[in-house]
Design a protein around this motif. Sequence first.
Motif, PDB file in Angstrom:
ATOM      1  N   PHE A 153       3.260   5.196  18.338  1.00 41.76           N
ATOM      2  CA  PHE A 153       1.960   5.241  19.017  1.00 41.76           C
ATOM      3  C   PHE A 153       0.927   4.388  18.280  1.00 41.76           C
ATOM      4  N   ALA A 154       0.961   4.430  16.947  1.00 36.26           N
ATOM      5  CA  ALA A 154       0.009   3.655  16.151  1.00 36.26           C
ATOM      6  C   ALA A 154       0.233   2.159  16.360  1.00 36.26           C
ATOM      7  N   ALA A 155       1.486   1.733  16.388  1.00 36.14           N
ATOM      8  CA  ALA A 155       1.784   0.316  16.598  1.00 36.14           C
ATOM      9  C   ALA A 155       1.283  -0.147  17.962  1.00 36.14           C
ATOM     10  N   GLU A 156       1.416   0.704  18.961  1.00 35.06           N
ATOM     11  CA  GLU A 156       0.933   0.364  20.301  1.00 35.06           C
ATOM     12  C   GLU A 156      -0.562   0.071  20.283  1.00 35.06           C
ATOM     13  N   ARG A 157      -1.304   0.798  19.450  1.00 38.03           N
ATOM     14  CA  ARG A 157      -2.757   0.631  19.395  1.00 38.03           C
ATOM     15  C   ARG A 157      -3.185  -0.647  18.688  1.00 38.03           C
ATOM     16  N   VAL A 158      -2.410  -1.124  17.725  1.00 39.77           N
ATOM     17  CA  VAL A 158      -2.901  -2.219  16.881  1.00 39.77           C
ATOM     18  C   VAL A 158      -2.213  -3.563  17.104  1.00 39.77           C
ATOM     19  N   LEU A 159      -1.176  -3.602  17.920  1.00 39.79           N
ATOM     20  CA  LEU A 159      -0.530  -4.882  18.196  1.00 39.79           C
ATOM     21  C   LEU A 159      -1.357  -5.703  19.187  1.00 39.79           C
ATOM     22  N   LYS A 160      -1.451  -7.000  18.938  1.00 39.96           N
ATOM     23  CA  LYS A 160      -2.105  -7.905  19.868  1.00 39.96           C
ATOM     24  C   LYS A 160      -1.236  -8.075  21.123  1.00 39.96           C
ATOM     25  N   PRO A 161      -1.820  -8.499  22.238  1.00 38.45           N
ATOM     26  CA  PRO A 161      -0.977  -8.883  23.373  1.00 38.45           C
ATOM     27  C   PRO A 161       0.005  -9.967  22.929  1.00 38.45           C
ATOM     28  N   GLY A 162       1.264  -9.757  23.227  1.00 39.10           N
ATOM     29  CA  GLY A 162       2.292 -10.678  22.770  1.00 39.10           C
ATOM     30  C   GLY A 162       2.888 -10.309  21.428  1.00 39.10           C
ATOM     31  N   GLY A 163       2.293  -9.326  20.759  1.00 42.30           N
ATOM     32  CA  GLY A 163       2.809  -8.862  19.472  1.00 42.30           C
ATOM     33  C   GLY A 163       4.136  -8.128  19.646  1.00 42.30           C
ATOM     34  N   ILE A 164       4.939  -8.103  18.595  1.00 42.45           N
ATOM     35  CA  ILE A 164       6.289  -7.546  18.674  1.00 42.45           C
ATOM     36  C   ILE A 164       6.398  -6.274  17.834  1.00 42.45           C
ATOM     37  N   LEU A 165       6.979  -5.230  18.420  1.00 44.94           N
ATOM     38  CA  LEU A 165       7.336  -4.023  17.688  1.00 44.94           C
ATOM     39  C   LEU A 165       8.847  -3.986  17.569  1.00 44.94           C
ATOM     40  N   GLU A 169      -8.916  -6.046  12.107  1.00 46.22           N
ATOM     41  CA  GLU A 169      -9.658  -5.789  13.339  1.00 46.22           C
ATOM     42  C   GLU A 169      -9.119  -6.592  14.514  1.00 46.22           C
ATOM     43  N   GLU A 170      -8.623  -7.812  14.228  1.00 49.68           N
ATOM     44  CA  GLU A 170      -8.123  -8.652  15.305  1.00 49.68           C
ATOM     45  C   GLU A 170      -6.729  -8.244  15.778  1.00 49.68           C
ATOM     46  N   GLY A 171      -6.105  -7.304  15.092  1.00 51.63           N
ATOM     47  CA  GLY A 171      -4.800  -6.817  15.499  1.00 51.63           C
ATOM     48  C   GLY A 171      -3.657  -7.482  14.758  1.00 51.63           C
ATOM     49  N   LEU A 172      -2.451  -7.022  15.048  1.00 48.73           N
ATOM     50  CA  LEU A 172      -1.250  -7.509  14.376  1.00 48.73           C
ATOM     51  C   LEU A 172      -0.371  -8.310  15.327  1.00 48.73           C
ATOM     52  N   ASP A 173       0.359  -9.268  14.751  1.00 48.58           N
ATOM     53  CA  ASP A 173       1.314 -10.050  15.531  1.00 48.58           C
ATOM     54  C   ASP A 173       2.686  -9.394  15.558  1.00 48.58           C
ATOM     55  N   HIS A 228       0.827  -1.203   0.000  1.00 45.04           N
ATOM     56  CA  HIS A 228       0.000   0.000   0.000  1.00 45.04           C
ATOM     57  C   HIS A 228       0.866   1.259   0.000  1.00 45.04           C
ATOM     58  N   HIS A 229       0.443   2.260  -0.773  1.00 42.40           N
ATOM     59  CA  HIS A 229       1.140   3.541  -0.828  1.00 42.40           C
ATOM     60  C   HIS A 229       0.667   4.389   0.347  1.00 42.40           C
ATOM     61  N   ALA A 230       1.449   4.449   1.405  1.00 45.67           N
ATOM     62  CA  ALA A 230       1.057   5.172   2.608  1.00 45.67           C
ATOM     63  C   ALA A 230       2.263   5.405   3.495  1.00 45.67           C
ATOM     64  N   GLN A 231       2.169   6.415   4.340  1.00 45.33           N
ATOM     65  CA  GLN A 231       3.194   6.681   5.347  1.00 45.33           C
ATOM     66  C   GLN A 231       2.967   5.746   6.529  1.00 45.33           C
ATOM     67  N   PHE A 232       4.053   5.353   7.173  1.00 44.23           N
ATOM     68  CA  PHE A 232       3.851   4.382   8.247  1.00 44.23           C
ATOM     69  C   PHE A 232       3.221   4.987   9.493  1.00 44.23           C
ATOM     70  N   SER A 233       3.151   6.300   9.579  1.00 49.64           N
ATOM     71  CA  SER A 233       2.413   6.914  10.678  1.00 49.64           C
ATOM     72  C   SER A 233       0.924   6.565  10.597  1.00 49.64           C
ATOM     73  N   ASP A 234       0.476   6.134   9.410  1.00 49.98           N
ATOM     74  CA  ASP A 234      -0.923   5.793   9.167  1.00 49.98           C
ATOM     75  C   ASP A 234      -1.143   4.281   9.211  1.00 49.98           C
ATOM     76  N   LEU A 235      -0.219   3.556   9.822  1.00 48.69           N
ATOM     77  CA  LEU A 235      -0.278   2.096   9.765  1.00 48.69           C
ATOM     78  C   LEU A 235      -1.524   1.500  10.412  1.00 48.69           C
ATOM     79  N   ALA A 236      -2.106   2.179  11.393  1.00 47.36           N
ATOM     80  CA  ALA A 236      -3.283   1.632  12.071  1.00 47.36           C
ATOM     81  C   ALA A 236      -4.447   1.432  11.101  1.00 47.36           C
ATOM     82  N   ARG A 237      -4.486   2.231  10.046  1.00 45.93           N
ATOM     83  CA  ARG A 237      -5.571   2.129   9.064  1.00 45.93           C
ATOM     84  C   ARG A 237      -5.527   0.808   8.302  1.00 45.93           C
TER      85      ARG A 237
END
Length: 341
Positions: A232-244, A100-104, A87-96
């Motif tokens: 901040f966006a990654a914090e919102r969309v990572l599942k519990p146990g997900g890695i940043l 819905e179930e979140g990211l690993d 996708h053509h997007a800035q990573f600050s917009d990654l939450a979009r």
Amino acid sequence: MMADHGGGSTEAGGGPVPHIPVLLQEVLDSLKPSDGKIILDGTFGAGGYSMALVSRGADVIALDRDPTAIAAGQAVVGEAGGKLSLHHAQFSDLARFAPEEGLDGVVLDIGVSSMQIDEAERGFSFQKNGPLDMRMAADGVSAADVVNRAKVGDLIRIFSFLGEEKQAGRIARAIEKRRESDPFVTTRDLAGLIEIVTPRKATDKIHPATRVFQALRVFVNDELGELAQALFAAERVLKPGGILTVVTFHSLEDRIVKRFFQDRAGKASGSRHMPMVAVRAATFEPQGRGMVGASEAEAAENPRARSAKLRAGIRTTAPAERADFSIFDLPDLASLEKFGG
């Protein structure tokens, strides 16, 4: 922001050296990709991280703000057999782009890519003459706009903070004097002036224009602001146990990532003389022993890996906190973008 800080030189036979992402094995060890995991690569670049993650079974959502990377990446998407979307997007917009179930997992490789540096027409490097551009997204204010229009005081602030340039004042005043009669157009225009104003000493390890070029690139692309928003966006969309997992290439970027993980480790308010008033639950736990750098072998093979630093955190079950940019102690440079009209 584009990734894949790989080698960009040519071999003796004249062919290009493949773009191999920095700290690739360390990134894979951190994210632990496997079948069923959904990982977002916020800096697709040449697709090195994304394809390595796909090859280990993960489904990958990749972003890049550079339209050139998006166009070139379509072939990589085709090779991924439906396990990669780009996708053509800035990573600050990654939450979009997160399901819905979140990211690993989320991986961010910060800074300019070897591909961008190697393309003279992008204006990122003074090693090859080209337009003084530096825009990763190919639109908006260019480096030439900043150099030719910004007030001298603003140039000093940009060079001194974003480039940590000790001669910021001398260089900015020389720019102001020169542009009155002869505006800056190319990378060599600017690098040549800096070479005259601050000649290279025998003990200097880098070219005298290096820090100014870094500062302009970071400013033009709002790299520090983008990074902060992405964390901040990654914090919102990572599942519990997900890695940043974040790979940085200079001290300003690494400082932001380090402060983010320190802040999100949880704190108790109060002091040793007073009872605890409130406790902040940690939203991230540190992964491993902290900062990871490139091996001696990788640094020897790829000079751009020498300054690379990887930091990673594991998302807890605590709810995401509000986006408080004060934790990064960043200067307000947004007002400079108008260049006095």
